[in-house]
Design a protein around this motif. Structure first.
Motif, PDB file in Angstrom:
ATOM      1  N   VAL A  52       6.075  -2.042  -7.787  1.00  0.00           N
ATOM      2  CA  VAL A  52       6.328  -0.649  -7.430  1.00  0.00           C
ATOM      3  C   VAL A  52       6.778  -0.587  -5.973  1.00  0.00           C
ATOM      4  O   VAL A  52       6.128  -1.149  -5.084  1.00  0.00           O
ATOM      5  N   VAL A  53       7.903   0.111  -5.738  1.00  0.00           N
ATOM      6  CA  VAL A  53       8.446   0.273  -4.390  1.00  0.00           C
ATOM      7  C   VAL A  53       8.706   1.756  -4.146  1.00  0.00           C
ATOM      8  O   VAL A  53       8.698   2.568  -5.072  1.00  0.00           O
ATOM      9  N   ASP A  54       8.948   2.103  -2.896  1.00  0.00           N
ATOM     10  CA  ASP A  54       9.142   3.501  -2.484  1.00  0.00           C
ATOM     11  C   ASP A  54      10.631   3.774  -2.328  1.00  0.00           C
ATOM     12  O   ASP A  54      11.277   3.288  -1.396  1.00  0.00           O
ATOM     13  N   GLY A  55      11.204   4.571  -3.250  1.00  0.00           N
ATOM     14  CA  GLY A  55      12.633   4.844  -3.211  1.00  0.00           C
ATOM     15  C   GLY A  55      13.046   5.662  -2.014  1.00  0.00           C
ATOM     16  O   GLY A  55      14.188   5.567  -1.552  1.00  0.00           O
ATOM     17  N   GLN A  56      12.154   6.482  -1.473  1.00  0.00           N
ATOM     18  CA  GLN A  56      12.493   7.322  -0.331  1.00  0.00           C
ATOM     19  C   GLN A  56      12.596   6.511   0.960  1.00  0.00           C
ATOM     20  O   GLN A  56      13.375   6.848   1.844  1.00  0.00           O
ATOM     21  N   LEU A  57      11.814   5.437   1.063  1.00  0.00           N
ATOM     22  CA  LEU A  57      11.867   4.588   2.258  1.00  0.00           C
ATOM     23  C   LEU A  57      12.922   3.503   2.154  1.00  0.00           C
ATOM     24  O   LEU A  57      13.370   2.956   3.165  1.00  0.00           O
ATOM     25  N   GLY A  58      13.320   3.146   0.936  1.00  0.00           N
ATOM     26  CA  GLY A  58      14.257   2.052   0.756  1.00  0.00           C
ATOM     27  C   GLY A  58      13.560   0.702   0.843  1.00  0.00           C
ATOM     28  O   GLY A  58      12.328   0.611   0.914  1.00  0.00           O
ATOM     29  N   VAL A  59      14.357  -0.357   0.834  1.00  0.00           N
ATOM     30  CA  VAL A  59      13.809  -1.713   0.852  1.00  0.00           C
ATOM     31  C   VAL A  59      13.188  -2.005   2.223  1.00  0.00           C
ATOM     32  O   VAL A  59      13.828  -1.809   3.256  1.00  0.00           O
ATOM     33  N   THR A  60      11.929  -2.455   2.215  1.00  0.00           N
ATOM     34  CA  THR A  60      11.252  -2.830   3.458  1.00  0.00           C
ATOM     35  C   THR A  60      11.051  -4.341   3.499  1.00  0.00           C
ATOM     36  O   THR A  60      11.182  -5.036   2.474  1.00  0.00           O
ATOM     37  N   CYS A  61      10.715  -4.829   4.675  1.00  0.00           N
ATOM     38  CA  CYS A  61      10.425  -6.264   4.807  1.00  0.00           C
ATOM     39  C   CYS A  61       9.245  -6.660   3.919  1.00  0.00           C
ATOM     40  O   CYS A  61       9.233  -7.750   3.340  1.00  0.00           O
ATOM     41  N   ALA A  62       8.260  -5.742   3.812  1.00  0.00           N
ATOM     42  CA  ALA A  62       7.092  -6.030   2.981  1.00  0.00           C
ATOM     43  C   ALA A  62       7.493  -6.158   1.515  1.00  0.00           C
ATOM     44  O   ALA A  62       6.994  -7.028   0.796  1.00  0.00           O
ATOM     45  N   ASP A  63       8.411  -5.303   1.044  1.00  0.00           N
ATOM     46  CA  ASP A  63       8.899  -5.408  -0.338  1.00  0.00           C
ATOM     47  C   ASP A  63       9.574  -6.760  -0.561  1.00  0.00           C
ATOM     48  O   ASP A  63       9.384  -7.402  -1.601  1.00  0.00           O
ATOM     49  N   GLN A  64      10.381  -7.188   0.405  1.00  0.00           N
ATOM     50  CA  GLN A  64      11.084  -8.461   0.263  1.00  0.00           C
ATOM     51  C   GLN A  64      10.105  -9.637   0.233  1.00  0.00           C
ATOM     52  O   GLN A  64      10.288 -10.592  -0.523  1.00  0.00           O
ATOM     53  N   GLU A  65       9.047  -9.540   1.057  1.00  0.00           N
ATOM     54  CA  GLU A  65       8.031 -10.597   1.050  1.00  0.00           C
ATOM     55  C   GLU A  65       7.340 -10.692  -0.301  1.00  0.00           C
ATOM     56  O   GLU A  65       7.124 -11.783  -0.829  1.00  0.00           O
ATOM     57  N   PRO A 112       0.811  -1.222   0.000  1.00  0.00           N
ATOM     58  CA  PRO A 112       0.000   0.000   0.000  1.00  0.00           C
ATOM     59  C   PRO A 112       0.849   1.279   0.000  1.00  0.00           C
ATOM     60  O   PRO A 112       1.951   1.308   0.550  1.00  0.00           O
ATOM     61  N   ASN A 113       0.308   2.302  -0.641  1.00  0.00           N
ATOM     62  CA  ASN A 113       0.855   3.665  -0.583  1.00  0.00           C
ATOM     63  C   ASN A 113       2.264   3.828  -1.160  1.00  0.00           C
ATOM     64  O   ASN A 113       3.031   4.664  -0.681  1.00  0.00           O
ATOM     65  N   VAL A 114       2.582   3.062  -2.193  1.00  0.00           N
ATOM     66  CA  VAL A 114       3.854   3.279  -2.888  1.00  0.00           C
ATOM     67  C   VAL A 114       3.631   4.062  -4.177  1.00  0.00           C
ATOM     68  O   VAL A 114       4.596   4.386  -4.877  1.00  0.00           O
ATOM     69  N   GLY A 115       2.358   4.365  -4.504  1.00  0.00           N
ATOM     70  CA  GLY A 115       2.074   5.177  -5.691  1.00  0.00           C
ATOM     71  C   GLY A 115       1.643   4.374  -6.899  1.00  0.00           C
ATOM     72  O   GLY A 115       1.811   4.822  -8.040  1.00  0.00           O
ATOM     73  N   LYS A 116       1.040   3.184  -6.666  1.00  0.00           N
ATOM     74  CA  LYS A 116       0.628   2.335  -7.801  1.00  0.00           C
ATOM     75  C   LYS A 116      -0.425   3.022  -8.661  1.00  0.00           C
ATOM     76  O   LYS A 116      -0.314   3.052  -9.894  1.00  0.00           O
ATOM     77  N   SER A 117      -1.463   3.567  -8.044  1.00  0.00           N
ATOM     78  CA  SER A 117      -2.538   4.199  -8.813  1.00  0.00           C
ATOM     79  C   SER A 117      -2.051   5.459  -9.521  1.00  0.00           C
ATOM     80  O   SER A 117      -2.485   5.756 -10.641  1.00  0.00           O
ATOM     81  N   THR A 118      -1.135   6.201  -8.874  1.00  0.00           N
ATOM     82  CA  THR A 118      -0.553   7.375  -9.536  1.00  0.00           C
ATOM     83  C   THR A 118       0.212   6.950 -10.783  1.00  0.00           C
ATOM     84  O   THR A 118       0.141   7.598 -11.837  1.00  0.00           O
ATOM     85  N   VAL A 151      -3.315  -1.587 -18.685  1.00  0.00           N
ATOM     86  CA  VAL A 151      -2.654  -1.541 -17.382  1.00  0.00           C
ATOM     87  C   VAL A 151      -3.689  -1.894 -16.326  1.00  0.00           C
ATOM     88  O   VAL A 151      -4.779  -1.311 -16.289  1.00  0.00           O
ATOM     89  N   VAL A 152      -3.374  -2.883 -15.479  1.00  0.00           N
ATOM     90  CA  VAL A 152      -4.308  -3.285 -14.429  1.00  0.00           C
ATOM     91  C   VAL A 152      -3.741  -2.869 -13.075  1.00  0.00           C
ATOM     92  O   VAL A 152      -2.615  -3.226 -12.722  1.00  0.00           O
ATOM     93  N   ASP A 153      -4.512  -2.059 -12.359  1.00  0.00           N
ATOM     94  CA  ASP A 153      -4.151  -1.617 -11.013  1.00  0.00           C
ATOM     95  C   ASP A 153      -4.669  -2.648 -10.017  1.00  0.00           C
ATOM     96  O   ASP A 153      -5.739  -3.237 -10.217  1.00  0.00           O
ATOM     97  N   THR A 154      -3.925  -2.889  -8.946  1.00  0.00           N
ATOM     98  CA  THR A 154      -4.326  -3.890  -7.951  1.00  0.00           C
ATOM     99  C   THR A 154      -4.232  -3.303  -6.551  1.00  0.00           C
ATOM    100  O   THR A 154      -3.597  -2.270  -6.326  1.00  0.00           O
ATOM    101  N   GLY A 155      -4.860  -3.982  -5.607  1.00  0.00           N
ATOM    102  CA  GLY A 155      -4.823  -3.548  -4.217  1.00  0.00           C
ATOM    103  C   GLY A 155      -3.451  -3.743  -3.597  1.00  0.00           C
ATOM    104  O   GLY A 155      -2.646  -4.562  -4.046  1.00  0.00           O
ATOM    105  N   GLY A 156      -3.190  -2.968  -2.540  1.00  0.00           N
ATOM    106  CA  GLY A 156      -1.903  -3.072  -1.853  1.00  0.00           C
ATOM    107  C   GLY A 156      -1.727  -4.425  -1.184  1.00  0.00           C
ATOM    108  O   GLY A 156      -2.594  -4.892  -0.440  1.00  0.00           O
ATOM    109  N   LEU A 157      -0.582  -5.080  -1.450  1.00  0.00           N
ATOM    110  CA  LEU A 157      -0.313  -6.415  -0.910  1.00  0.00           C
ATOM    111  C   LEU A 157       0.328  -6.321   0.467  1.00  0.00           C
ATOM    112  O   LEU A 157       1.347  -5.648   0.638  1.00  0.00           O
ATOM    113  N   VAL A 158      -0.284  -6.983   1.444  1.00  0.00           N
ATOM    114  CA  VAL A 158       0.278  -7.108   2.790  1.00  0.00           C
ATOM    115  C   VAL A 158      -0.026  -8.530   3.235  1.00  0.00           C
ATOM    116  O   VAL A 158      -1.171  -8.976   3.169  1.00  0.00           O
ATOM    117  N   PHE A 159       0.999  -9.260   3.689  1.00  0.00           N
ATOM    118  CA  PHE A 159       0.790 -10.673   4.019  1.00  0.00           C
ATOM    119  C   PHE A 159       0.625 -10.942   5.515  1.00  0.00           C
ATOM    120  O   PHE A 159       0.176 -12.004   5.906  1.00  0.00           O
TER     121      PHE A 159
END
Length: 455
Positions: free
Chosen positions: A91-104, A13-19, A56-64
């Protein structure tokens, strides 16, 4: 419609997918709001780059590791998007860097066969973008691409790479433009269930929670030898009941869906009957001049006997009197009852919505109407005179009636003539519009002669 290769947008969520979706498709259709979980279903838009068409298909934010109500459904929607996609953009957030959620998510994507590119968003500074993106090599999905979805920086290079991966162009010819069919109704009347039943797959998330659908969801199908674009919409509540935010945007898109549709399916809850909000929606459809079918859903949940349907239709129509021209069918999205009847009725309604009648036929009907009921007379003794009528447009069918003085024709007589035109000309499933113009008799006769010559 020619099949377009699909690009799936994936990420937490909130990495800017819809934008990013809006940027790639040069639109503002995807809802963008600073709140996690705004996008839930998968929503499609058309894109074009380098001579290539794609979706282009937009999807919901993935959280496991979250207990959110819609998480299992969102994951299922993402899986479906990946199964049909030619390429996925993580899509990832360059300002936050790699998160555990991105790795998952990266680990999860490695178990899917879909080719994936890592898109590092929020790299507003070109100088720092490469440095910010380099951290994401550790996800193990290849070269990361720095971009700014909000400003467009780097998106051209990204699209250049995307179209290299897309499959070769299809040699199929395109069909005619699809018929736009909007599914309209209050929250929880079964719109998304109806869409899923028609499509034969979980195209939209279904829940008893109000406001589950927020975006308009477009789906292309073939029925009755026609191509259709089905538009599932957010449930529409009274404006004073809606707070600014995702639901507000969703409802605005629902009204826009009515505007861009050819035909609306107005879904009514068989248990609740017609509410004040249903009446408002019906009025909106009629005002916009759209063809319409009234679907009374959840018919399987109604206790009934031989006469229940007849009595209920009479009661519902008494409250939806301004849609008396619309077909009404009793369906169950849950069991599929009468769902197959929808497209035959919709095809007929669309044909009538686009039908044009010659001036001579219009005036035969008007002459019969005048023989049955003479034109009204004012208190001063002046009688209205109807010279002739002609159809001036379609979608919806619209007629101009030339008379000596429009003010002499009251609402009652105007409704009478509309009924007579319907009985004589048909136009089932579509509103018709009448325009009244004052004209001198001599000018009217000349104009009628010219109209008949042209026809």
């Amino acid at each position: 419609m020619m099949a377009r290769p699909i690009v799936a947008i994936i990420g937490r969520p909130n990495v800017g997918k819809s934008t990013l979706v809006n940027r790639l498709c040069s639109s503002r259709e995807a809802i963008v709001h600073d709140q996690p979980g705004v996008t839930r279903d998968r929503t499609y838009q058309n894109g074009f780059w380098g001579g290539r068409d794609f979706q282009v298909v937009d999807t919901g934010g993935l959280v496991f590791d979250d207990a959110s109500e819609f998480l299992p459904e969102i994951i299922e929607q993402v899986k479906l998007a990946l199964s049909e996609a030619a390429i996925a953009l993580l899509v990832v957030d360059g300002q936050l860097g790699v998160t555990c959620a991105d790795q998952e998510i990266a680990e999860w994507l490695r178990n899917h066969s879909c080719k994936t590119l890592v898109v590092v968003n929020k790299c507003e500074s070109p100088e720092q973008g490469l440095s910010m993106a380099s951290e994401f090599w550790k996800l193990g999905l290849g070269e990361p691409y720095p971009i700014s979805a909000i400003h467009g920086a780097g998106t051209g290079d990204l699209l250049d790479q995307v179209i290299k991966i897309l499959p070769a162009k299809h040699s199929m010819e395109e069909d005619a433009d699809p018929i736009q069919l909007a599914i309209i109704g209050r929250p929880n009347v079964g719109k998304s269930s109806l869409l899923n039943t028609i499509c034969g797959e979980p195209r939209a998330i279904v829940s008893s929670t109000r406001g589950t659908t927020r975006d308009t969801i477009d789906t292309f199908i073939k029925r009755e030898n026609n191509s259709w674009r089905l538009i599932d919409t957010a449930g529409i509540r009274r404006r004073r009941s809606v707070n600014y935010g995702p639901e507000f945007f969703g409802i605005n898109r629902s009204f826009k869906a009515i505007e861009r549709s050819d035909i609306c399916l107005l879904v009514i809850d068989a248990i609740d009957g017609v509410t004040e909000q249903d009446q408002r929606l019906a009025g909106r459809i009629e005002e916009e001049g759209k063809a319409c079918i009234v679907l009374v859903n959840k018919w399987d949940a109604v206790e009934k006997d031989t006469y229940t349907m007849t009595f209920m239709e009479k009661e519902l129509r008494s409250k939806l009197f301004f849609l008396d021209w619309a077909a009404m069918i009793f369906v169950s999205a849950h069991t599929g009852q009468r769902i197959n009847s929808i497209f035959a009725l919709a095809t007929l309604a669309v044909e009538q919505h686009r039908r044009r009648v010659t001036t001579s036929v219009v005036n035969e009907v008007l002459t019969d109407a005048l023989n049955w009921r003479s034109t009204p007379t004012s208190r001063g003794g002046r009688q209205g005179r109807l010279y002739y009528g002609t159809q001036v447009s379609v979608r919806p069918p619209s007629f101009t009636l030339f008379v000596n003085e429009p003010k002499l024709f009251g609402e009652s007589y105007r409704r009478y003539l509309e009924r007579q035109l319907r009985e004589g000309l048909g136009f089932e499933g579509t509103p018709i519009k009448l325009f009244w113009r004052g004209k001198k008799q001599r000018d009217a006769e000349k104009e009628l002669s010219r109209q008949q010559e042209n026809n």
